[in-house]
Design a protein around this motif. Structure first.
Motif, short mmCIF file in Angstrom:
data_model
loop_
_atom_site.label_atom_id
_atom_site.label_comp_id
_atom_site.label_asym_id
_atom_site.label_seq_id
_atom_site.Cartn_x
_atom_site.Cartn_y
_atom_site.Cartn_z
N PRO A 112 0.69 -1.25 -0.02
CA PRO A 112 0.01 0.19 -0.06
C PRO A 112 0.94 1.21 -0.08
O PRO A 112 0.59 2.28 -0.14
CB PRO A 112 -0.62 -0.14 1.32
CG PRO A 112 0.16 -0.95 2.21
CD PRO A 112 0.69 -1.84 1.36
N LEU A 113 2.10 1.22 0.02
CA LEU A 113 2.79 2.14 0.39
C LEU A 113 4.35 2.22 -0.56
O LEU A 113 5.12 1.17 -0.57
CB LEU A 113 3.40 2.04 1.95
CG LEU A 113 4.55 2.64 2.26
CD1 LEU A 113 4.38 4.35 2.53
CD2 LEU A 113 4.54 2.41 4.06
N LEU A 114 4.72 3.49 -1.06
CA LEU A 114 6.22 3.54 -1.50
C LEU A 114 6.88 4.42 -0.40
O LEU A 114 6.41 5.33 -0.23
CB LEU A 114 5.93 4.40 -2.95
CG LEU A 114 7.48 4.77 -3.44
CD1 LEU A 114 8.44 3.76 -3.88
CD2 LEU A 114 6.87 5.66 -4.66
N TRP A 115 7.84 3.89 -0.26
CA TRP A 115 9.01 4.66 0.70
C TRP A 115 10.20 5.29 -0.07
O TRP A 115 10.61 4.46 -0.68
CB TRP A 115 9.40 3.62 1.56
CG TRP A 115 10.43 4.07 2.57
CD1 TRP A 115 11.83 4.11 2.53
CD2 TRP A 115 10.09 4.42 3.95
NE1 TRP A 115 12.54 4.61 3.69
CE2 TRP A 115 11.45 4.64 4.54
CE3 TRP A 115 9.17 4.31 4.96
CZ2 TRP A 115 11.57 5.05 5.86
CZ3 TRP A 115 9.28 4.72 6.29
CH2 TRP A 115 10.67 4.94 6.67
N ILE A 116 10.38 6.54 0.06
CA ILE A 116 11.26 7.29 -0.44
C ILE A 116 12.33 7.53 0.62
O ILE A 116 12.03 8.72 1.40
CB ILE A 116 11.25 8.32 -1.64
CG1 ILE A 116 10.14 7.90 -2.51
CG2 ILE A 116 12.28 8.93 -2.19
CD1 ILE A 116 9.60 8.86 -3.67
N PHE A 135 7.12 -0.68 -0.96
CA PHE A 135 7.88 -0.50 -2.12
C PHE A 135 8.95 0.46 -1.78
O PHE A 135 8.64 1.62 -1.38
CB PHE A 135 7.05 -0.25 -3.50
CG PHE A 135 7.57 -0.64 -4.55
CD1 PHE A 135 7.92 -1.85 -4.85
CD2 PHE A 135 7.85 0.46 -5.58
CE1 PHE A 135 8.23 -2.34 -6.24
CE2 PHE A 135 8.35 0.02 -6.93
CZ PHE A 135 8.56 -1.17 -7.29
N VAL A 136 10.24 0.20 -1.82
CA VAL A 136 11.26 1.09 -1.58
C VAL A 136 12.22 1.71 -2.52
O VAL A 136 12.62 0.87 -3.53
CB VAL A 136 12.01 0.39 -0.69
CG1 VAL A 136 13.29 1.14 0.18
CG2 VAL A 136 11.32 -0.01 0.81
N HIS A 137 12.40 2.98 -2.73
CA HIS A 137 13.42 3.58 -3.30
C HIS A 137 14.13 4.37 -2.44
O HIS A 137 14.01 5.33 -1.27
CB HIS A 137 12.80 4.65 -4.31
CG HIS A 137 14.07 5.50 -5.21
ND1 HIS A 137 14.53 4.70 -6.08
CD2 HIS A 137 14.29 6.51 -5.13
CE1 HIS A 137 15.44 5.66 -6.51
NE2 HIS A 137 15.22 6.77 -5.93
N ARG A 138 15.64 4.26 -2.63
CA ARG A 138 16.50 5.20 -1.38
C ARG A 138 17.55 5.36 -2.23
O ARG A 138 18.23 4.70 -3.19
CB ARG A 138 17.03 4.20 -0.37
CG ARG A 138 15.93 3.57 0.65
CD ARG A 138 16.60 2.41 1.57
NE ARG A 138 17.51 3.00 2.61
CZ ARG A 138 17.85 1.97 3.40
NH1 ARG A 138 17.31 0.98 3.27
NH2 ARG A 138 18.66 2.74 4.34
N ASN A 139 17.85 6.82 -1.93
CA ASN A 139 19.41 7.30 -2.64
C ASN A 139 19.90 8.29 -1.45
O ASN A 139 19.25 8.53 -0.14
CB ASN A 139 18.89 8.25 -3.92
CG ASN A 139 17.76 9.35 -3.72
OD1 ASN A 139 17.92 10.07 -2.52
ND2 ASN A 139 17.03 9.36 -4.76
N ILE A 140 21.04 9.04 -1.78
CA ILE A 140 21.56 10.00 -0.83
C ILE A 140 20.61 10.97 -0.50
O ILE A 140 20.27 11.82 -1.62
CB ILE A 140 22.97 10.21 -1.47
CG1 ILE A 140 23.80 9.22 -0.99
CG2 ILE A 140 23.49 11.66 -0.63
CD1 ILE A 140 25.10 9.34 -1.86
N ALA A 141 20.21 11.13 0.81
CA ALA A 141 19.30 12.46 1.08
C ALA A 141 17.91 12.30 0.54
O ALA A 141 17.35 13.43 0.50
CB ALA A 141 20.16 13.68 0.77
N HIS A 146 -0.18 5.46 -0.72
CA HIS A 146 0.53 6.41 0.13
C HIS A 146 1.99 6.46 -0.63
O HIS A 146 2.53 5.45 -0.72
CB HIS A 146 0.75 6.14 1.42
CG HIS A 146 -0.57 6.05 2.31
ND1 HIS A 146 -1.29 7.04 2.64
CD2 HIS A 146 -1.51 5.14 2.22
CE1 HIS A 146 -2.43 6.81 3.22
NE2 HIS A 146 -2.90 5.64 2.95
N VAL A 147 2.61 7.70 -0.43
CA VAL A 147 4.01 7.78 -0.72
C VAL A 147 4.65 8.55 0.32
O VAL A 147 4.16 9.66 0.71
CB VAL A 147 4.52 8.50 -1.97
CG1 VAL A 147 5.99 8.64 -2.19
CG2 VAL A 147 3.48 7.99 -3.36
N ILE A 148 5.66 8.04 0.95
CA ILE A 148 6.21 8.70 2.15
C ILE A 148 7.80 9.17 1.90
O ILE A 148 8.34 7.99 1.32
CB ILE A 148 6.34 7.72 3.32
CG1 ILE A 148 4.72 7.48 3.98
CG2 ILE A 148 6.93 8.44 4.51
CD1 ILE A 148 4.84 6.35 5.07
#
Ligand code: CO
Length: 212
Positions: free
Chosen positions: A38-42, A63-69, A94-96
């Motif tokens: 239900p959620l995308l995490w940046i 669902f996850v996306h990570r980068n610097i800052a 939701h996108v957090i």
């Protein structure tokens, strides 16, 4: 020594699989059938901010996306692809954007030290400082200025998400999609909700509102 470290990771995985199967023999079989998070995490790539763990989420739930800052750079094909898939295929609700205090990327953006190629990424964060120059430069205490910069960067990234064609098209089609900005305290474990919930494009500056 190094080999022992490597071997430990594989052993940890075996123990984790056993624990999961003990609690639910069909745990992995169910996951193999698909995902409906239900959620995308940046979030930030920082090792101290593991997305699933700090919100108690299980595999299949985020669902996850990570980068610097935890940046939302609108020419970043990686971020856009993750966002597009999450919104248009997975239909996340939701996108957090979750930043964190003591963020090295934000710290770098406060100074002038060159760190190499990453200087070009950090420039996006420096732009956020420029947008909020009056407020940030009026904070004399450096730690407080750093903390506030972290918060303002998250708010800016939430608005940058809202400005994307992907998010605006979803809103336009009536899809329920809520954007949120959080900051995680690496020294406390506590998440602070910055209350920048945006649910439609009328909350954007007029020039950014796309007409379809
Ligand atoms: Co960081």
């Amino acid at each position: 020594m190094e080999r022992a470290f490597y071997k430990k990771l594989i052993d940890n995985n075996k123990a984790w699989v056993e624990a999961k199967l003990a609690a639910d023999p069909e745990f992995f079989e169910k996951l193999s059938k698909g995902q409906e998070p239900p959620l995308l995490w940046i979030g930030c790539a920082d090792s101290r901010v593991p997305a699933n763990e700090i919100i108690g989420a299980q595999p299949g739930e985020v669902f996850v996306h990570r980068n610097i800052a935890n940046m939302v750079v609108h020419s970043d094909m990686n971020m856009l692809s993750v966002l597009d898939y999450a919104v248009n295929v997975l239909k996340v609700r939701h996108v957090i954007v979750c930043g964190h205090y003591e963020c090295g990327g934000v710290k770098a953006a406060m100074g002038n030290q060159s760190f190499g190629l990453i200087d070009n990424w950090v420039r996006h964060i420096k732009d956020v400082y420029r947008f909020h120059f009056d407020e940030l430069d009026s904070i004399e205490n450096e730690q407080q200025r750093f903390d506030r910069f972290v918060e303002l960067n998250v708010v800016e990234q939430v608005y940058d998400l809202a400005k994307t064609s992907i998010v605006q098209a979803a809103w336009r089609s009536g899809q329920s999609l809520h954007l949120h900005g959080w900051v995680y305290g690496v020294g406390s474990g506590i998440i602070k909700d910055l209350n920048v919930n945006i649910t439609n494009n009328s909350e954007l500056e007029e020039r950014y509102q796309l007409k379809f």
